[in-house]
Design a protein around this motif. Structure first.
Motif, PDB file in Angstrom:
ATOM      1  N   ASN A 294      -4.327  17.000  -1.586  1.00 30.12           N
ATOM      2  CA  ASN A 294      -4.325  15.550  -1.326  1.00 30.12           C
ATOM      3  C   ASN A 294      -5.318  14.862  -2.258  1.00 30.12           C
ATOM      4  O   ASN A 294      -6.482  15.254  -2.338  1.00 30.12           O
ATOM      5  CB  ASN A 294      -4.690  15.268   0.130  1.00 30.12           C
ATOM      6  CG  ASN A 294      -3.577  15.664   1.070  1.00 30.12           C
ATOM      7  OD1 ASN A 294      -2.556  14.998   1.166  1.00 30.12           O
ATOM      8  ND2 ASN A 294      -3.755  16.793   1.769  1.00 30.12           N
TER       9      ASN A 294
ATOM     10  N   ILE B  68     -16.458  10.863  -2.625  1.00 26.92           N
ATOM     11  CA  ILE B  68     -15.178  11.521  -2.873  1.00 26.92           C
ATOM     12  C   ILE B  68     -15.169  12.285  -4.190  1.00 26.92           C
ATOM     13  O   ILE B  68     -14.426  13.272  -4.344  1.00 26.92           O
ATOM     14  CB  ILE B  68     -14.022  10.482  -2.833  1.00 26.92           C
ATOM     15  CG1 ILE B  68     -12.672  11.182  -2.614  1.00 26.92           C
ATOM     16  CG2 ILE B  68     -14.027   9.614  -4.086  1.00 26.92           C
ATOM     17  CD1 ILE B  68     -12.529  11.816  -1.277  1.00 26.92           C
TER      18      ILE B  68
ATOM     19  N   SER C 173      -7.133  11.249  -3.365  1.00 32.91           N
ATOM     20  CA  SER C 173      -7.474   9.879  -2.955  1.00 32.91           C
ATOM     21  C   SER C 173      -7.118   8.893  -4.068  1.00 32.91           C
ATOM     22  O   SER C 173      -7.204   9.218  -5.261  1.00 32.91           O
ATOM     23  CB  SER C 173      -8.962   9.787  -2.638  1.00 32.91           C
ATOM     24  OG  SER C 173      -9.385   8.451  -2.581  1.00 32.91           O
ATOM     25  N   SER C 174      -6.739   7.689  -3.660  1.00 33.16           N
ATOM     26  CA  SER C 174      -6.451   6.645  -4.660  1.00 33.16           C
ATOM     27  C   SER C 174      -7.679   6.344  -5.499  1.00 33.16           C
ATOM     28  O   SER C 174      -7.582   5.983  -6.672  1.00 33.16           O
ATOM     29  CB  SER C 174      -5.963   5.372  -3.970  1.00 33.16           C
ATOM     30  OG  SER C 174      -6.954   4.869  -3.096  1.00 33.16           O
TER      31      SER C 174
ATOM     32  N   THR D  23      -0.701   8.886  -1.896  1.00 39.18           N
ATOM     33  CA  THR D  23      -0.192   7.926  -0.909  1.00 39.18           C
ATOM     34  C   THR D  23       0.173   6.638  -1.611  1.00 39.18           C
ATOM     35  O   THR D  23      -0.174   6.416  -2.778  1.00 39.18           O
ATOM     36  CB  THR D  23      -1.235   7.643   0.180  1.00 39.18           C
ATOM     37  OG1 THR D  23      -2.392   7.065  -0.434  1.00 39.18           O
ATOM     38  CG2 THR D  23      -1.619   8.916   0.917  1.00 39.18           C
TER      39      THR D  23
ATOM     40  N   ILE E  51     -12.945  11.556   5.891  1.00 37.37           N
ATOM     41  CA  ILE E  51     -12.477  11.284   4.524  1.00 37.37           C
ATOM     42  C   ILE E  51     -12.629   9.802   4.187  1.00 37.37           C
ATOM     43  O   ILE E  51     -13.005   9.434   3.066  1.00 37.37           O
ATOM     44  CB  ILE E  51     -11.012  11.749   4.365  1.00 37.37           C
ATOM     45  CG1 ILE E  51     -10.957  13.285   4.425  1.00 37.37           C
ATOM     46  CG2 ILE E  51     -10.420  11.244   3.052  1.00 37.37           C
ATOM     47  CD1 ILE E  51      -9.572  13.857   4.479  1.00 37.37           C
ATOM     48  N   LYS E  52     -12.382   8.920   5.173  1.00 37.80           N
ATOM     49  CA  LYS E  52     -12.572   7.480   4.935  1.00 37.80           C
ATOM     50  C   LYS E  52     -14.028   7.173   4.595  1.00 37.80           C
ATOM     51  O   LYS E  52     -14.329   6.336   3.737  1.00 37.80           O
ATOM     52  CB  LYS E  52     -12.149   6.686   6.166  1.00 37.80           C
ATOM     53  CG  LYS E  52     -10.650   6.618   6.380  1.00 37.80           C
ATOM     54  CD  LYS E  52     -10.334   5.833   7.636  1.00 37.80           C
ATOM     55  CE  LYS E  52      -8.823   5.772   7.894  1.00 37.80           C
ATOM     56  NZ  LYS E  52      -8.518   5.060   9.163  1.00 37.80           N
TER      57      LYS E  52
ATOM     58  N   GLU F 164     -14.784   8.140   1.054  1.00 39.34           N
ATOM     59  CA  GLU F 164     -14.305   7.133   0.114  1.00 39.34           C
ATOM     60  C   GLU F 164     -15.192   5.898   0.134  1.00 39.34           C
ATOM     61  O   GLU F 164     -15.533   5.328  -0.911  1.00 39.34           O
ATOM     62  CB  GLU F 164     -12.860   6.751   0.444  1.00 39.34           C
ATOM     63  CG  GLU F 164     -11.877   7.872   0.214  1.00 39.34           C
ATOM     64  CD  GLU F 164     -10.447   7.498   0.574  1.00 39.34           C
ATOM     65  OE1 GLU F 164      -9.522   8.096   0.006  1.00 39.34           O
ATOM     66  OE2 GLU F 164     -10.264   6.585   1.416  1.00 39.34           O
TER      67      GLU F 164
ATOM     68  N   GLN G  87      -9.824   8.534  -6.556  1.00 44.22           N
ATOM     69  CA  GLN G  87      -9.886   9.529  -7.625  1.00 44.22           C
ATOM     70  C   GLN G  87      -8.949   9.164  -8.769  1.00 44.22           C
ATOM     71  O   GLN G  87      -9.303   9.283  -9.945  1.00 44.22           O
ATOM     72  CB  GLN G  87      -9.531  10.909  -7.067  1.00 44.22           C
ATOM     73  CG  GLN G  87     -10.579  11.480  -6.115  1.00 44.22           C
ATOM     74  CD  GLN G  87     -10.104  12.767  -5.470  1.00 44.22           C
ATOM     75  OE1 GLN G  87      -9.364  12.731  -4.497  1.00 44.22           O
ATOM     76  NE2 GLN G  87     -10.525  13.900  -6.029  1.00 44.22           N
TER      77      GLN G  87
ATOM     78  N   GLY H  10     -14.263  15.809  -3.627  1.00 41.73           N
ATOM     79  CA  GLY H  10     -12.932  15.959  -4.211  1.00 41.73           C
ATOM     80  C   GLY H  10     -12.901  17.062  -5.251  1.00 41.73           C
ATOM     81  O   GLY H  10     -11.910  17.803  -5.367  1.00 41.73           O
TER      82      GLY H  10
END
Length: 784
Positions: A624, A593, A626-627, A658, A584-585, A588, A629, A597
């Motif tokens: 979940n 993503i 991602s920031s 998060t 996932i990292k 991003e 997104q 996503g």
């Protein structure tokens, strides 16, 4: 070269066609009759060649076709017998040869070219001459006045219309004339300036002028005339006084020395510049006031002027740190033998300082006054190369969470932090070259390979800069990450590759939790290559159907199923050992993503719609986010679009965010989250307690749930403090009407403690690991 267009009237074409054949670059011939011209002629020509004819015909040609007429005279016909001489530019008599005709064309061509150039230069000479505080003028090659200034008109008593196109004999009413013409010829032939004295009578009586004449040379190195300036020197008694007056009016320090190098005269500005006494400066040597260290240079410069008989220009930084622009020119007798050297000085210290400031601006960061990126490259590629140094140690520093500072306290405060950090870096790393690469990135370079213990000591001191500041100020979230690389600059490796390695080490330091340093090693390059391989595979993962969702059940304290968390899984044999969090990292990092996503969100929503059809007690599917997104401007619009297209109920969808969302564009992100919660979407703050989250954000964020990180749950059985922290979180959540989810519950003991504390929901391997959709459906069937 001017290409002449020549109109031939009523002539045999043979001789002209022959001329045109061998002179295509010079002439274009047109053939017409006078009768046809009267009907109108549109072609622009430079010369009209025709037989002698009636005055009216000549006048018609001059008015409507071209003013430059070359008239052909019949044999025994003399020009004086023709009564329209003023209308004709030139004559040629029959019989004429081809060469005679070409010669005439050449003469007329030169005149036409000179006339065009003179028009172009007229305006600039007018401006120049009218701003000279003396009599000034410009004359053409024939010594005819073209431009004169107001001082000239005032002295001669004539206006411009009477002066234009006239020679000296006319302008000065026969008193002077031929002598001035001889001077003009000398200036033009020798292509050099001359200075002479002349008495010129005028409206103010007889005045003696010191006259300065120079040739006017065009861009093709052709002499087009002369320019003159005349200064009234009537009151001067001898040539020495004349020279003194001349140099005293030059707005720069001027001095003259003999061929032995001794100063013989100088103006007041020269005396002032070097604080010299007027009575004793004579016969000083130039090195006496410029500096003895220039003695040999001065000797060589003077020899160059004397032997070459031409001027030179030198720039010197003298002993008092002034920078002088020195022009030296020979002084010659009539025999052209050099008898001395005249020197003109200009103090260009301020100009040089300004140039240095501009250079510093180009290579210096305006905020911290450290070198910028360009300055770093200049230092490595120029200064280090001059020292023949190719071994280098680089420390790459980046401030962690610096964006938080800008968002929370403003740019002014953040800039103060950067300045404080830069100042402390200069104190700690005096022996290194420090630069700010931009934003919150700094680079320190040491020449040669540095001892590792030394680098560790410096790195720890740098990390302590912000730690110390945190204790005394607002910097509760800011730290530094450092990447260190040691290498050689050679044909195989340049500064860019070393900076890239430093950046890899820096990125690793951030991955490992920030506020630390990492030395570059080959593993980091291997990791970078691995990441690139994974990224390439991921780009095709959707098309290959390698990406699927697994679902981990969530229960209430009565062990009733209340929801699932959707978790991504990648079925790829080559990278099956890579943890999904690392995958996932990479998504991003390499901007994957968005597509993946979209797949995760839509798949989870479709699963939600499917399982909640005709169900009395609905199940929430958490996704979940991602920031990255959330940062997108169209994030909310996309979520709403997916819900509408799929037909999923927003009340059965949860989004897990998060705390990284809190570090950038806080207010904007809160508005986006609130907009989704208002339509019924459940919002959960994931991994609460692992980073910098504060209870104040629980008030600001539009949340439904708080998810306690599994590290806290695991720690409950090891330390009482973890239980207290979880209890504090639960009590706070109750006050804010939020639910609390415990993650990573693996034992009955964990479950009992959390139940005792009063947590709302449970998730973990005690109940189930993440399962495929098919197994999740089977589990739901049992729950019914």
């Amino acid at each position: 070269m001017l290409k002449l267009k020549i109109l031939i009237l009523n002539q045999d074409k043979i001789i002209f066609q022959k001329i045109e054949k061998y002179n295509k670059e010079k002439y274009i011939f047109y053939f017409e009759t006078l009768e046809n011209l009267k009907g109108g002629y549109k072609e622009e020509v430079d010369i009209v060649l025709c037989n002698s004819m009636e005055y009216s015909a000549i006048n018609f040609i001059k008015r409507n076709i071209c003013k430059n007429i070359l008239l052909i005279l019949e044999e025994n016909q003399h020009r004086d017998n023709i009564d329209y001489n003023e209308s004709v530019f030139d004559f040629i008599s029959k019989p004429f040869t081809e060469n005679e005709l070409v010669y005439k064309f050449q003469l007329i061509g030169k005149y036409i070219l000179a006339e065009k150039i003179a028009q172009e230069n007229k305006m600039r000479f007018n401006t120049l001459l009218n701003n000279v505080p003396y009599m000034a003028w410009f004359k053409n090659e024939d010594s005819k006045y073209i431009v004169v200034n107001d001082e000239f008109k005032e002295h001669c008593g004539k206006n411009y219309e009477r002066i234009y196109g006239q020679d000296d004999y006319f302008v000065w009413e026969g008193v002077i004339g031929e002598k001035c013409r001889l001077y003009d010829i000398e200036v033009m032939e020798k292509r050099k300036q001359i200075v002479f004295d002349e008495v010129i009578p005028g409206r103010k009586g007889y005045k003696e002028f010191n006259i300065y004449k120079v040739p006017v040379i065009d861009e093709n190195n052709k002499v087009k005339g002369t320019m003159g300036i005349a200064r009234d020197i009537t009151d001067l008694k001898n040539k020495d006084e004349k020279f003194k007056i001349l140099i005293e009016n030059i707005p720069f320090p001027v001095y003259m020395k003999d061929i032995a190098g001794r100063i013989v005269t100088g103006n007041d500005k020269f005396l002032e510049m070097f604080n010299l006494n007027k009575g004793v400066y004579k016969y000083l040597q130039e090195e006496d006031f410029l500096g003895i260290e220039f003695k040999e240079d001065i000797k060589n410069e003077d020899l160059s002027v004397i032997r070459g008989k031409k001027g030179i220009n030198i720039i010197k930084k003298i002993k008092d740190d002034r920078v002088l622009d020195i022009s030296k020119a020979p002084v010659s007798e009539i025999s052209e033998e050099v008898i001395g050297i005249v020197c003109i000085l200009r103090d260009i210290t301020d100009l040089k300082n300004q140039e240095e400031k501009i250079k510093n601006l180009a290579y210096t960061d305006s905020l911290t006054k450290l070198a910028n990126r360009r300055g770093l490259y200049q230092y490595i590629e120029n200064e280090m190369l001059l020292k023949e140094i190719n071994k280098i140690t680089i420390m790459f520093i980046d401030l962690d969470n610096f964006k938080y500072l800008n968002d929370s306290f403003g740019h002014f405060y953040a800039d103060n932090v950067l300045n404080y950090f830069a100042t402390r870096l200069k104190e700690i790393c005096k022996d290194g070259f420090i630069s700010r690469m931009g934003g919150d990135e700094f680079v320190i370079v040491w020449e040669n390979l540095i001892n590792k213990d030394f680098l560790i000591e410096k790195a720890e001191e740098i990390l302590d800069i912000l730690s110390a500041k945190n204790k005394n100020g607002k910097l509760t979230r800011v730290s530094a990450s450092i990447g260190i690389v040691v290498g050689n600059i050679n044909e195989e490796e340049n500064i860019d590759s070393l900076l890239m390695k430093g950046d890899l080490a820096l990125y690793k330091a951030k991955e490992q939790g920030k506020n630390q340093y990492v030395f570059y090693n080959k593993y980091l390059d291997q990791k970078r290559c691995l990441d690139l391989d994974i990224e390439q595979e991921l780009r095709n993962a959707l098309a290959k159907n390698e990406l699927v969702l697994y679902y981990q059940p969530q229960y209430d304290l009565n062990r009733k199923l209340v929801g699932f968390e959707a978790l991504l899984r990648w079925h790829n044999e080559k990278f099956k050992h890579i943890p999904i969090i690392e995958v996932i990292k990479i998504m991003e990092k390499y901007n994957l993503i968005d597509d993946i996503g979209r797949f995760i969100t839509r798949s989870a929503m479709e699963f939600s719609r499917k399982i909640n059809e005709n169900r009395k007690r609905n199940i929430v599917i958490s996704i979940n986010i991602s920031s990255i997104q959330i940062m997108k401007n169209n994030f909310v619009r996309k979520i709403k679009k997916y819900l509408g297209e799929i037909g999923a109920d927003p009340k059965n969808i949860g989004l897990e965010i998060t705390e990284t969302v809190l570090l950038q564009n806080i207010e904007e992100n809160i508005e986006k989250i609130k907009e989704l919660r208002d339509i019924g979407v459940k919002i959960s703050l994931d991994d609460f307690g692992t980073g910098y989250s504060s209870f104040s954000y629980l008030v600001k964020l539009p949340l439904n749930n708080i998810k306690i990180d599994k590290s806290f749950v695991k720690g409950m059985t090891e330390a009482e403090e973890y239980k207290k922290l979880i209890k504090l979180t639960v009590d706070t959540a109750r006050a804010l009407k939020l639910n609390v989810v415990g993650e990573g519950v693996e034992t009955e003991r964990d479950f009992e403690i959390l139940k005792e504390i009063g947590i709302d929901y449970i998730q973990g391997y005690l109940f189930s690991k993440p399962i495929p959709e098919k197994e999740a459906m089977e589990l739901l069937m049992k729950e019914k």
